[in-house]
Design an enzyme around this catalytic site. Structure first.
Site, PDB file in Angstrom:
ATOM      1  N   GLN A  45       0.805  -1.215   0.000  1.00 46.69           N
ATOM      2  CA  GLN A  45       0.000   0.000   0.000  1.00 46.69           C
ATOM      3  C   GLN A  45       0.843   1.272   0.000  1.00 46.69           C
ATOM      4  OE1 GLN A  45      -3.186   0.079  -0.462  1.00 46.69           O
ATOM      5  NE2 GLN A  45      -3.665  -2.077  -0.187  1.00 46.69           N
TER       6      GLN A  45
ATOM      7  N   LYS B 173      -1.100  -3.035  -7.869  1.00 44.49           N
ATOM      8  CA  LYS B 173      -1.546  -1.857  -7.132  1.00 44.49           C
ATOM      9  C   LYS B 173      -0.823  -0.585  -7.583  1.00 44.49           C
ATOM     10  CE  LYS B 173      -2.555  -4.557  -2.944  1.00 44.49           C
ATOM     11  NZ  LYS B 173      -4.034  -4.553  -3.016  1.00 44.49           N
TER      12      LYS B 173
ATOM     13  N   CYS C 250      -8.910  -8.787   3.959  1.00 40.52           N
ATOM     14  CA  CYS C 250      -7.889  -9.727   4.450  1.00 40.52           C
ATOM     15  C   CYS C 250      -7.258  -9.244   5.752  1.00 40.52           C
ATOM     16  CB  CYS C 250      -6.809  -9.968   3.396  1.00 40.52           C
ATOM     17  SG  CYS C 250      -7.396 -10.869   1.950  1.00 40.52           S
TER      18      CYS C 250
END
Length: 423
Positions: free
Chosen positions: A208, A231, A374
């Site tokens: 992230q 991502k 998750c």
């Protein structure tokens, strides 16, 4: 009207993303699920397509022209990734399918070789399952013990409690850089320094953070860092693991097969040098080359510009979310300028079911996430079965935030009515 940094950036790049011109359920797509996966720009899509149309061959498997071209492009992409995270050498970059595979690689190889009964592994309660399950499994195999860093009152990484967990028994610290649920940015440089003081190795889950922040693995001084390409504007099925060269050289192979060998005999084999020792089998060559193109794309924009834009968008997102009655946003508040946390917000709104909210918003063309992302243990700690999550990226605009907020407010009485009917 004077445009903000965010508006300038979004206006400049949106044409690069064909999917953003699409309609969903007859409505213009507002894609706000970027913490799950990002969209792909034309520059990446064309690179991927060009490889399969004009360069398709097995990298490192032939001396003919196509194989040589594929190998060169494949290794050039590795160098781009190394530069992107400031590794000391391209040898420190291992191609993986995703960050999950990278973390499993470290757990199985380094963990299987080095962990003993009673050794301790420190994680946090906010970890993604990909940075939890592999350590559960290796702890069961080796007799190592898992320890967990808890949250502060502001739902951030508890550094003070972390310090109390560290000891000479600590062999590994594996921590997420940016929580995909709380949005907090963990102080990984400080975490690494504290862990190294006790001789422990450090792995950073950077899924992230790599798409949003400028990373410097040498400054962080971590031993490994794992990231997923999908991502950060690259295709699915490709990611990378950074590892310090001296650490990687001490690790045994992960998978056995072609490419990861030096010599093979019927009863034994010797193994290739780093990084190929960890890249068994035919690689995802086109996807790796496209990941290199994604790195080029992000670099051309500038990670500093992306981060500055996200500060503005985060401040605006939180300002607008806080106009909704009964909303609870998890994680710490951003600073006034939007800095201090990631550009994502996980939330609940009274008794509204997040899944039903996401379904209603989808009918308006708005894509957000609902679920546990998750992070089931973290949701239990937060005391909620699931949350909704909105996560913009550099191609999103304030107008899209406005569209989301307006649809959100309109959806509230409709979802409440649905829930009443269900009872």
């Amino acid at each position: 009207m004077i445009l903000t940094t965010e508006q300038h950036l979004a206006a400049k790049v949106r044409a690069d993303f064909p999917i953003l011109q699409d309609k969903i359920n007859g409505k213009p797509l507002v894609y706000l699920d970027n913490a799950s996966t990002s969209q792909k720009p034309l520059q990446v899509l064309k690179t991927w397509q060009n490889y399969y149309e004009h360069t398709n061959a097995n990298a490192h498997r032939g001396i003919h022209t196509l194989s040589s071209k594929a190998t060169e492009a494949y290794e050039n992409a590795r160098q781009k990734i190394a530069t992107f995270v400031n590794a000391t050498s391209a040898q420190e970059i291992i191609y993986t399918r995703n960050a999950t595979e990278g973390i499993n690689l470290v757990a199985s190889t380094w963990g299987g070789k080095n962990l003993q009964p009673g050794d301790e592994i420190i994680l946090s309660v906010m970890e993604h399952h990909s940075n939890l399950i592999p350590w559960q499994q290796i702890a069961q195999r080796t007799g190592a013990v898992l320890r967990f860093v808890e949250l502060t009152d502001t739902q951030e990484f508890n550094v003070d409690q972390f310090k109390t967990l560290l000891s000479n028994r600590t062999k590994l610290v594996s921590i997420v850089h940016v929580s995909n649920t709380l949005g907090c940015i963990n102080p990984i440089q400080d975490i690494t320094a504290l862990a190294h003081h006790y001789g422990a190795k450090v792995l950073i889950d950077a899924c992230q953070s790599t798409p949003h922040l400028k990373l410097d693995v040498q400054a962080i001084d971590c031993d490994w860092l794992a990231a997923s390409g999908h991502k950060m504007c690259a295709p699915t099925g490709i990611g990378f693991l950074y590892g310090k060269l001296d650490v990687l050289k001490e690790m045994p192979p992960f998978l056995g097969g072609g490419k990861m060998i030096a010599e093979v005999f019927l009863d034994h084999a010797t193994y290739a040098d780093i990084p190929y020792r960890f890249e068994a089998g035919t690689p995802a060559t086109g996807e790796a080359i496209a990941l290199g193109a994604a790195v080029d794309y992000l670099t051309a924009i500038g990670m500093d510009k992306i981060q500055a834009y996200e500060h503005e968008l985060t401040a605006y997102l939180f300002e607008q979310l806080n106009t909704i009655p009964s909303i609870t946003i998890y994680g710490s508040k951003p600073n006034a300028d939007g800095s201090g946390r990631a550009a994502l917000a996980s939330f609940t709104c009274g008794t509204i079911n997040p899944y039903q909210l996401a379904q209603v918003l989808d009918q308006a063309g708005i894509a957000i996430r609902a679920g546990q992302y998750c992070t089931q243990p973290l949701h239990r700690i937060l005391g909620v079965p699931c949350t909704a999550r909105v996560s913009p990226y550099f191609y999103n605009t304030r107008e899209e935030i406005d569209t989301f907020i307006s649809a959100f407010k309109e959806a509230i009485p409709f979802v409440i009515a649905l829930q009443c009917q269900a009872r």
